[in-house]
Design an enzyme around this catalytic site. Structure first.
Site, PDB file in Angstrom:
ATOM      1  N   GLU A 117       0.802  -1.206   0.000  1.00  0.00           N
ATOM      2  CA  GLU A 117       0.000   0.000   0.000  1.00  0.00           C
ATOM      3  C   GLU A 117       0.832   1.250   0.000  1.00  0.00           C
ATOM      4  O   GLU A 117       1.963   1.244   0.469  1.00  0.00           O
ATOM      5  CB  GLU A 117      -0.806   0.074   1.293  1.00  0.00           C
TER       6      GLU A 117
ATOM      7  N   CYS B  78       2.933   8.308   2.084  1.00  0.00           N
ATOM      8  CA  CYS B  78       3.400   7.274   3.007  1.00  0.00           C
ATOM      9  C   CYS B  78       3.753   6.034   2.182  1.00  0.00           C
ATOM     10  O   CYS B  78       2.903   5.478   1.491  1.00  0.00           O
ATOM     11  CB  CYS B  78       2.283   6.985   4.003  1.00  0.00           C
TER      12      CYS B  78
ATOM     13  N   CYS C 237       5.933  -7.630   7.101  1.00  0.00           N
ATOM     14  CA  CYS C 237       7.023  -7.192   7.976  1.00  0.00           C
ATOM     15  C   CYS C 237       7.524  -8.410   8.740  1.00  0.00           C
ATOM     16  O   CYS C 237       6.732  -9.260   9.145  1.00  0.00           O
ATOM     17  CB  CYS C 237       6.513  -6.136   8.958  1.00  0.00           C
TER      18      CYS C 237
ATOM     19  N   CYS D 245       5.026  -6.575  15.939  1.00  0.00           N
ATOM     20  CA  CYS D 245       4.471  -5.668  16.952  1.00  0.00           C
ATOM     21  C   CYS D 245       2.997  -6.045  17.145  1.00  0.00           C
ATOM     22  O   CYS D 245       2.262  -6.227  16.166  1.00  0.00           O
ATOM     23  CB  CYS D 245       4.609  -4.220  16.498  1.00  0.00           C
TER      24      CYS D 245
ATOM     25  N   CYS E  39       0.055  -4.025  15.536  1.00  0.00           N
ATOM     26  CA  CYS E  39       0.193  -3.655  14.123  1.00  0.00           C
ATOM     27  C   CYS E  39      -0.310  -4.766  13.217  1.00  0.00           C
ATOM     28  O   CYS E  39       0.095  -5.924  13.341  1.00  0.00           O
ATOM     29  CB  CYS E  39       1.654  -3.356  13.793  1.00  0.00           C
TER      30      CYS E  39
ATOM     31  N   GLU F  31       9.599  -2.781   7.754  1.00  0.00           N
ATOM     32  CA  GLU F  31      10.606  -2.116   8.577  1.00  0.00           C
ATOM     33  C   GLU F  31      11.725  -1.643   7.640  1.00  0.00           C
ATOM     34  O   GLU F  31      12.538  -2.456   7.168  1.00  0.00           O
ATOM     35  CB  GLU F  31      11.131  -3.097   9.634  1.00  0.00           C
TER      36      GLU F  31
ATOM     37  N   SER G  14      10.757   5.903   9.339  1.00  0.00           N
ATOM     38  CA  SER G  14      10.275   5.453  10.649  1.00  0.00           C
ATOM     39  C   SER G  14      10.780   4.046  10.936  1.00  0.00           C
ATOM     40  O   SER G  14      10.645   3.144  10.111  1.00  0.00           O
ATOM     41  CB  SER G  14       8.743   5.457  10.660  1.00  0.00           C
TER      42      SER G  14
ATOM     43  N   LEU H  20       8.337   4.373  19.522  1.00  0.00           N
ATOM     44  CA  LEU H  20       8.704   4.060  20.908  1.00  0.00           C
ATOM     45  C   LEU H  20       7.578   3.289  21.607  1.00  0.00           C
ATOM     46  O   LEU H  20       7.789   2.175  22.085  1.00  0.00           O
ATOM     47  CB  LEU H  20       9.039   5.371  21.642  1.00  0.00           C
TER      48      LEU H  20
ATOM     49  N   CYS I 194      -1.730   0.901   8.441  1.00  0.00           N
ATOM     50  CA  CYS I 194      -0.985   0.153   7.435  1.00  0.00           C
ATOM     51  C   CYS I 194      -1.459  -1.295   7.371  1.00  0.00           C
ATOM     52  O   CYS I 194      -1.811  -1.896   8.366  1.00  0.00           O
ATOM     53  CB  CYS I 194       0.515   0.244   7.692  1.00  0.00           C
TER      54      CYS I 194
HETATM   55  N1  SAH Z   1       8.084  -0.485  10.677  1.00  0.00           N
HETATM   56  C1  SAH Z   1       8.235   0.890  10.886  1.00  0.00           C
HETATM   57  C2  SAH Z   1       7.449   1.764   9.932  1.00  0.00           C
HETATM   58  C3  SAH Z   1       6.046   1.330   9.572  1.00  0.00           C
HETATM   59  S1  SAH Z   1       4.802   1.450  10.807  1.00  0.00           S
HETATM   60  C4  SAH Z   1       7.913   1.254  12.319  1.00  0.00           C
HETATM   61  O1  SAH Z   1       7.384   0.409  13.029  1.00  0.00           O
HETATM   62  O2  SAH Z   1       8.220   2.374  12.713  1.00  0.00           O
HETATM   63  C5  SAH Z   1       4.490   3.194  10.919  1.00  0.00           C
HETATM   64  C6  SAH Z   1       3.915   3.626  12.267  1.00  0.00           C
HETATM   65  O3  SAH Z   1       2.558   3.169  12.427  1.00  0.00           O
HETATM   66  C7  SAH Z   1       4.693   3.065  13.439  1.00  0.00           C
HETATM   67  O4  SAH Z   1       4.900   4.044  14.427  1.00  0.00           O
HETATM   68  C8  SAH Z   1       3.766   1.993  13.938  1.00  0.00           C
HETATM   69  O5  SAH Z   1       4.053   1.678  15.259  1.00  0.00           O
HETATM   70  C9  SAH Z   1       2.417   2.626  13.732  1.00  0.00           C
HETATM   71  N2  SAH Z   1       1.288   1.692  13.722  1.00  0.00           N
HETATM   72  C10 SAH Z   1       1.268   0.416  13.306  1.00  0.00           C
HETATM   73  N3  SAH Z   1       0.028  -0.108  13.462  1.00  0.00           N
HETATM   74  C11 SAH Z   1      -0.748   0.858  13.978  1.00  0.00           C
HETATM   75  C12 SAH Z   1      -2.111   0.930  14.365  1.00  0.00           C
HETATM   76  N4  SAH Z   1      -2.926  -0.112  14.223  1.00  0.00           N
HETATM   77  N5  SAH Z   1      -2.569   2.092  14.864  1.00  0.00           N
HETATM   78  C13 SAH Z   1      -1.764   3.167  14.972  1.00  0.00           C
HETATM   79  N6  SAH Z   1      -0.459   3.156  14.641  1.00  0.00           N
HETATM   80  C14 SAH Z   1       0.043   2.015  14.150  1.00  0.00           C
HETATM   81 FE1  SF4 Z   2       6.625  -4.027  11.389  1.00  0.00          FE
HETATM   82 FE2  SF4 Z   2       6.458  -1.428  12.036  1.00  0.00          FE
HETATM   83 FE3  SF4 Z   2       4.274  -3.012  12.070  1.00  0.00          FE
HETATM   84 FE4  SF4 Z   2       6.181  -3.328  13.906  1.00  0.00          FE
HETATM   85  S1  SF4 Z   2       4.868  -1.490  13.606  1.00  0.00           S
HETATM   86  S2  SF4 Z   2       5.141  -4.981  12.762  1.00  0.00           S
HETATM   87  S3  SF4 Z   2       8.002  -2.912  12.730  1.00  0.00           S
HETATM   88  S4  SF4 Z   2       5.456  -2.447  10.276  1.00  0.00           S
END
Ligand code: SAH
Ligand code: SF4
Length: 410
Positions: free
Chosen positions: A127, A140, A147, A151, A154, A212, A243, A266, A385
């Site tokens: 996307e 974006c 990934c 997390c 996510c 990532e 990021s 963080l 995402c």
């Molecule tokens: N992998 C990288 C970049 C992609 S995620 C990273 O983790 O930083 C981009 C941002 O969206 C990150 O800060 C991630 O923690 C946040 N994110 C992921 N899923 C989310 C959700 N369901 N709601 C809000 N933020 C989310």
């Molecule tokens: Fe991957 Fe970023 Fe999602 Fe964590 S928040 S699973 S590093 S895309």
């Protein structure tokens, strides 16, 4: 087929999915996303004399990245013979846009199709999201299909398949978005939605889509350097943000070899909680991560590091944690972005209540950080995402068409 990779050098090991590096490369490669040196080599293969290559690269660069040409035909400064030779071996293809959704707030989301692992197998999809306002247009961009990290809040982390995108597929997202937005000289802008004032639709890039970026370092680096090239797309490194969830060894490398702005996910102020939310923390704990941020080359009050903090109800959103957050970031030139959690089907968290987000943000604001809450955009089109992808994965071809048609008329 997913393999898993056990990280054994840590007592509290975490399981990571192994990226799939194989994919069916297109028969004719695209010149989009090829660094200048690789482009010069490609011209060498077509017998362009070495003394001419730099100049030819410059010409092609202009047609590709300033003018947005998708064919070699019409590149008037390039000889007919060379155009024909180029067309024989290469294309200027970008990833194919297979679905588009337009939110009532002007956010646009595109699903892009990429070659799959084996011939005939379903293609990979990522996307790309466009978030416009009156002054700027932010794109974006994704760095991986899925990934390898997991997390827990996510949705991308739950996706089975992981493949690194090529530099061409990363730059290709910018090119495809500019195509869709008519963001080339003489292009026709979409009639619906907000488009920023000024002559460019895309003014900022965030590597915050799927994947990532620091686990796909070389391709991301090459792609960002192309996006920032002043004789091409020309988006300054001060307007490109990468990021990361905290791949500590590559943070320094990003500073040295890329030099864009940095954002760090963080999400928690102590290792115990961060270990569960961002399992990579077991490998690179908060202290190491913040040390890497302190040493990030170029970080200054004018170029602050953004700390992202997703607001999860009852998990990380207490006032004590807000206070701990500002204490933790003391001495680092930082911005704080509080992100309302964007729920997805099956997620085990809820977004913090709005008044709790306000209380939390007040603590952050009182500590001197301006406008800390990031307004959720495109909620009506599932802007977190990974969600457009999973929504369409379950759809039949007919339903996909309907989705596309709906996106067009929404
Ligand atoms: N992998 C990288 C970049 C992609 S995620 C990273 O983790 O930083 C981009 C941002 O969206 C990150 O800060 C991630 O923690 C946040 N994110 C992921 N899923 C989310 C959700 N369901 N709601 C809000 N933020 C989310
Ligand atoms: Fe991957 Fe970023 Fe999602 Fe964590 S928040 S699973 S590093 S895309």
């Amino acid at each position: 087929m997913t393999t898993t990779l056990e990280i054994t050098d840590n007592t509290a090991a975490f399981v990571e999915k192994a990226p799939l590096e194989r994919y069916v490369a297109p028969e004719k490669p695209s010149l989009v996303g090829m660094p200048r040196a690789a482009l010069a080599d490609a011209l060498g293969e077509l017998s362009v004399p070495e003394a001419q290559r730099k100049m030819r690269v410059q010409q092609l660069w202009h047609w590709i990245y300033v003018r947005g040409f998708t064919e070699f035909d019409g590149m008037s400064s390039v000889s007919k013979e060379l155009r024909a030779a180029l067309a024989e071996k290469f294309t200027l293809a970008r990833p194919e846009v297979v679905a588009e959704q337009v939110s009532v707030d002007g956010t646009r989301k595109w699903l892009l199709r990429l070659p799959g692992e084996t011939q005939g197998e379903r293609p990979h999809e990522v996307e790309c999201v466009y978030i416009p306002d009156s002054e700027r247009g932010t794109l974006c961009v994704s760095s991986q299909v899925g990934c390898t990290l997991t997390c827990t809040f996510c949705h991308t982390g739950t996706q089975r398949l992981v493949r690194n995108l090529t530099s061409g597929e990363i730059v290709g997202q910018v090119m495809a978005a500019r195509d869709k937005l008519g963001d080339w000289p003489g292009g026709v802008r979409p009639s619906d939605g907000v488009i920023p004032a000024g002559d460019r639709c895309i003014t900022n890039i965030v590597m915050m889509g799927m994947g990532e970026p620091l686990y796909n370092f070389e391709s991301v680096r090459d792609a960002i350097l192309i996006m920032a090239d002043g004789e091409g797309i020309g988006i300054s490194k001060r307007r490109i943000t990468l990021s990361t969830s905290g791949v500590v060894p590559n943070i320094e490398r990003a500073g040295a070899e890329i030099g864009c702005l940095l954002a760090v996910s963080l999400h928690a102020v102590n290792d115990e909680l961060r270990d569960t939310l961002v399992p990579l923390n077991r490998k690179y704990p908060i202290a190491d991560l913040l040390e890497a941020c302190r040493n990030y080359p170029g970080a200054s009050n004018a170029r602050r590091i953004t700390f992202e903090y997703v607001m999860l109800k009852g998990v990380n959103d207490s006032i004590e944690e807000a206070k701990a957050l500002v204490r933790l970031l003391k001495g680092i030139p930082a911005k704080i972005n509080l992100i309302p959690f964007n729920p997805w089907p099956g997620s085990k968290y809820d977004c913090s209540d709005w008044d709790q987000i306000e209380k939390f943000s007040q603590v952050v604001f009182d500590a001197g950080y301006a406008s800390p809450v990031r307004t959720p955009r495109g909620r009506d089109i599932l802007a977190a995402c990974g969600q457009l992808k999973s929504a369409t994965e379950k759809l039949s071809a007919r339903e996909r068409m309907a989705l596309r048609a709906m996106a067009m008329t929404d």
